[in-house]
Design a protein around this motif. Structure first.
Motif, PDB file in Angstrom:
ATOM      1  N   ARG A 192       0.993  -1.404  -0.017  1.00  0.00           N
ATOM      2  CA  ARG A 192      -0.158   0.048  -0.017  1.00  0.00           C
ATOM      3  C   ARG A 192       0.964   1.293  -0.081  1.00  0.00           C
ATOM      4  O   ARG A 192       0.654   2.404  -0.674  1.00  0.00           O
ATOM      5  N   ALA A 193       2.001   1.271   0.710  1.00  0.00           N
ATOM      6  CA  ALA A 193       2.900   2.357   0.896  1.00  0.00           C
ATOM      7  C   ALA A 193       3.497   2.593  -0.430  1.00  0.00           C
ATOM      8  O   ALA A 193       3.784   3.536  -0.865  1.00  0.00           O
ATOM      9  N   LEU A 194       3.675   1.410  -1.317  1.00  0.00           N
ATOM     10  CA  LEU A 194       4.495   1.667  -2.382  1.00  0.00           C
ATOM     11  C   LEU A 194       3.689   2.270  -3.367  1.00  0.00           C
ATOM     12  O   LEU A 194       3.958   3.322  -4.216  1.00  0.00           O
ATOM     13  N   ARG A 195       2.415   1.852  -3.286  1.00  0.00           N
ATOM     14  CA  ARG A 195       1.633   2.286  -4.399  1.00  0.00           C
ATOM     15  C   ARG A 195       1.091   3.871  -4.249  1.00  0.00           C
ATOM     16  O   ARG A 195       1.107   4.967  -5.032  1.00  0.00           O
ATOM     17  N   GLU A 196       1.255   4.222  -2.959  1.00  0.00           N
ATOM     18  CA  GLU A 196       0.764   5.669  -2.354  1.00  0.00           C
ATOM     19  C   GLU A 196       2.108   6.666  -3.178  1.00  0.00           C
ATOM     20  O   GLU A 196       1.842   7.520  -3.325  1.00  0.00           O
ATOM     21  N   ARG A 197       3.276   5.737  -2.731  1.00  0.00           N
ATOM     22  CA  ARG A 197       4.584   6.791  -3.247  1.00  0.00           C
ATOM     23  C   ARG A 197       4.498   6.915  -4.700  1.00  0.00           C
ATOM     24  O   ARG A 197       4.831   7.990  -5.109  1.00  0.00           O
ATOM     25  N   LEU A 198       4.272   6.031  -5.350  1.00  0.00           N
ATOM     26  CA  LEU A 198       4.223   5.919  -6.772  1.00  0.00           C
ATOM     27  C   LEU A 198       3.102   7.084  -7.288  1.00  0.00           C
ATOM     28  O   LEU A 198       3.370   7.840  -8.101  1.00  0.00           O
ATOM     29  N   ALA A 199       1.981   7.219  -6.448  1.00  0.00           N
ATOM     30  CA  ALA A 199       0.781   8.048  -7.115  1.00  0.00           C
ATOM     31  C   ALA A 199       1.249   9.396  -6.569  1.00  0.00           C
ATOM     32  O   ALA A 199       0.861  10.052  -7.366  1.00  0.00           O
ATOM     33  N   THR A 200       2.081   9.559  -5.715  1.00  0.00           N
ATOM     34  CA  THR A 200       2.399  10.979  -5.250  1.00  0.00           C
ATOM     35  C   THR A 200       3.844  11.560  -5.929  1.00  0.00           C
ATOM     36  O   THR A 200       4.350  12.532  -5.510  1.00  0.00           O
ATOM     37  N   SER A 201       4.491  10.576  -6.510  1.00  0.00           N
ATOM     38  CA  SER A 201       5.826  11.070  -7.037  1.00  0.00           C
ATOM     39  C   SER A 201       5.553  11.975  -8.229  1.00  0.00           C
ATOM     40  O   SER A 201       4.816  11.575  -9.348  1.00  0.00           O
ATOM     41  N   ALA A 202       6.212  12.963  -8.234  1.00  0.00           N
ATOM     42  CA  ALA A 202       6.334  13.873  -9.472  1.00  0.00           C
ATOM     43  C   ALA A 202       6.994  13.161 -10.662  1.00  0.00           C
ATOM     44  O   ALA A 202       6.490  13.396 -11.930  1.00  0.00           O
ATOM     45  N   ARG A 203       7.827  12.558 -10.794  1.00  0.00           N
ATOM     46  CA  ARG A 203       8.618  11.535 -11.785  1.00  0.00           C
ATOM     47  C   ARG A 203       8.668  10.123 -11.408  1.00  0.00           C
ATOM     48  O   ARG A 203       8.869   9.886 -10.388  1.00  0.00           O
ATOM     49  N   ALA A 204       8.080   9.331 -12.318  1.00  0.00           N
ATOM     50  CA  ALA A 204       8.056   7.918 -11.852  1.00  0.00           C
ATOM     51  C   ALA A 204       9.318   7.273 -11.766  1.00  0.00           C
ATOM     52  O   ALA A 204       9.742   6.535 -10.929  1.00  0.00           O
ATOM     53  N   ILE A 205      10.457   7.903 -12.493  1.00  0.00           N
ATOM     54  CA  ILE A 205      11.718   7.235 -12.475  1.00  0.00           C
ATOM     55  C   ILE A 205      12.315   7.635 -11.104  1.00  0.00           C
ATOM     56  O   ILE A 205      13.211   6.712 -10.621  1.00  0.00           O
ATOM     57  N   ASP A 206      12.078   8.697 -10.551  1.00  0.00           N
ATOM     58  CA  ASP A 206      12.565   8.814  -8.946  1.00  0.00           C
ATOM     59  C   ASP A 206      11.965   7.994  -8.060  1.00  0.00           C
ATOM     60  O   ASP A 206      12.617   7.627  -7.208  1.00  0.00           O
ATOM     61  N   PHE A 207      10.535   7.536  -8.429  1.00  0.00           N
ATOM     62  CA  PHE A 207      10.191   6.591  -7.457  1.00  0.00           C
ATOM     63  C   PHE A 207      10.999   5.322  -7.626  1.00  0.00           C
ATOM     64  O   PHE A 207      11.305   4.589  -6.473  1.00  0.00           O
ATOM     65  N   VAL A 208      11.279   4.830  -8.881  1.00  0.00           N
ATOM     66  CA  VAL A 208      12.047   3.463  -9.112  1.00  0.00           C
ATOM     67  C   VAL A 208      13.410   3.561  -8.368  1.00  0.00           C
ATOM     68  O   VAL A 208      13.820   2.539  -7.820  1.00  0.00           O
ATOM     69  N   ARG A 209      14.135   4.847  -8.597  1.00  0.00           N
ATOM     70  CA  ARG A 209      15.500   4.886  -7.939  1.00  0.00           C
ATOM     71  C   ARG A 209      15.325   4.904  -6.374  1.00  0.00           C
ATOM     72  O   ARG A 209      16.245   4.070  -5.771  1.00  0.00           O
ATOM     73  N   GLU A 210      14.448   5.620  -5.937  1.00  0.00           N
ATOM     74  CA  GLU A 210      14.420   5.499  -4.504  1.00  0.00           C
ATOM     75  C   GLU A 210      13.803   4.129  -3.898  1.00  0.00           C
ATOM     76  O   GLU A 210      14.496   3.945  -3.049  1.00  0.00           O
ATOM     77  N   PHE A 211      13.101   3.406  -4.590  1.00  0.00           N
ATOM     78  CA  PHE A 211      12.925   2.026  -4.246  1.00  0.00           C
ATOM     79  C   PHE A 211      14.017   1.022  -4.248  1.00  0.00           C
ATOM     80  O   PHE A 211      14.460   0.549  -3.240  1.00  0.00           O
ATOM     81  N   ALA A 212      14.749   1.172  -5.239  1.00  0.00           N
ATOM     82  CA  ALA A 212      15.986   0.544  -5.459  1.00  0.00           C
ATOM     83  C   ALA A 212      17.055   0.640  -4.379  1.00  0.00           C
ATOM     84  O   ALA A 212      17.877  -0.161  -3.916  1.00  0.00           O
ATOM     85  N   LEU A 213      17.427   2.150  -3.983  1.00  0.00           N
ATOM     86  CA  LEU A 213      18.143   2.406  -3.034  1.00  0.00           C
ATOM     87  C   LEU A 213      17.746   2.430  -1.548  1.00  0.00           C
ATOM     88  O   LEU A 213      18.558   2.969  -0.858  1.00  0.00           O
ATOM     89  N   GLY A 214      16.409   2.030  -1.505  1.00  0.00           N
ATOM     90  CA  GLY A 214      15.868   2.245  -0.148  1.00  0.00           C
ATOM     91  C   GLY A 214      16.836   1.519   1.065  1.00  0.00           C
ATOM     92  O   GLY A 214      17.118   1.952   2.182  1.00  0.00           O
ATOM     93  N   PRO A 215      17.516   0.406   0.497  1.00  0.00           N
ATOM     94  CA  PRO A 215      18.470  -0.277   1.727  1.00  0.00           C
ATOM     95  C   PRO A 215      19.630   0.618   2.189  1.00  0.00           C
ATOM     96  O   PRO A 215      20.420   0.526   3.367  1.00  0.00           O
ATOM     97  N   ALA A 216      20.068   1.492   1.072  1.00  0.00           N
ATOM     98  CA  ALA A 216      21.118   2.748   1.652  1.00  0.00           C
ATOM     99  C   ALA A 216      20.598   3.794   2.084  1.00  0.00           C
ATOM    100  O   ALA A 216      21.290   4.772   2.167  1.00  0.00           O
ATOM    101  N   GLY A 217      19.324   3.987   2.173  1.00  0.00           N
ATOM    102  CA  GLY A 217      18.774   5.415   2.699  1.00  0.00           C
ATOM    103  C   GLY A 217      19.128   5.887   4.087  1.00  0.00           C
ATOM    104  O   GLY A 217      18.871   7.274   4.028  1.00  0.00           O
TER     105      GLY A 217
END
Length: 210
Positions: free
Chosen positions: A80-105
């Motif tokens: 649910r949180a992932l879907r919400e972040r995608l819906a509110t992301s200004a650019r989808a590519i930034d959402f994908v990058r944030e997801f992938a780099l989450g463990p290093a955040g």
């Protein structure tokens, strides 16, 4: 959500015991997350939940049933949180990058060392507990579908090469993130994790030619 649990002692009925089910589930989740399934004893669960053994069993079943419920609720909340972040992301590519780099955040490395409850549980239990393997397949499939949707949007927004396959790229991004999670659990330096993630994404997310 408050829940009423009634226990019988002898011939009488005890006063209903009220507890916050959501709070209990979060506390139990953290106990499993911190110690793993095998490392978490019933005493740990009773201490974390604040419930007596009869109340815990009566409300949630045995340790295995409780763990499977915790894992499913954890996965559903993350999705649910992932879907919400995608819906509110200004650019989808930034959402994908944030997801992938989450463990290093987290600069402290605490998030990386703790890992992900699903990934940790899958590594510990998938070969011995079919329900955990099935839950991992379900959850990872839904995550990949969300990433696919994001990458299709990124193509429309001009941030991903038009010849990239969104579904294949989504699965590769998920694999990259799971690799960072696994390395993070070993105590790998957060800066090194971020550098590895950036390197992987540079190959996985080709920008359109200008």
């Amino acid at each position: 959500m408050a829940r009423s649990v009634q226990n019988q002692y002898g011939g009488g009925m005890a006063r209903p015991r009220e507890f916050d089910e959501h709070r209990v589930m979060l506390a139990v989740r953290d106990a499993f997350w911190d110690k793993g399934y095998a490392g978490t004893s019933m005493d740990d669960l009773l201490r974390a939940s604040g419930l007596g053994k009869g109340s815990l069993y009566g409300a949630f079943g045995d340790k295995r049933s409780l763990f499977l419920r915790v894992l499913r609720e954890y996965d559903d909340a993350n999705l649910r949180a992932l879907r919400e972040r995608l819906a509110t992301s200004a650019r989808a590519i930034d959402f994908v990058r944030e997801f992938a780099l989450g463990p290093a955040g987290d600069p402290s490395g605490a998030v990386a060392r703790r890992g992900c409850l699903l990934a940790n549980s899958n590594a510990e239990l998938a070969t011995s507990t079919p329900e955990v393997a099935a839950e991992a397949r379900r959850s990872y499939g839904l995550i990949a579908a969300t990433l696919t949707e994001a990458l299709e949007r990124a193509q429309r927004e001009g941030d991903l090469a038009p010849d990239a396959d969104p579904a294949e790229t989504a699965r590769a991004v998920l694999v990259a993130q799971l690799g960072l999670i696994a390395l993070g659990r070993t105590g790998t330096d957060v800066a090194a994790l971020a550098a590895m993630g950036d390197s992987a994404l540079a190959r996985l997310l080709p920008a359109p030619r200008r």
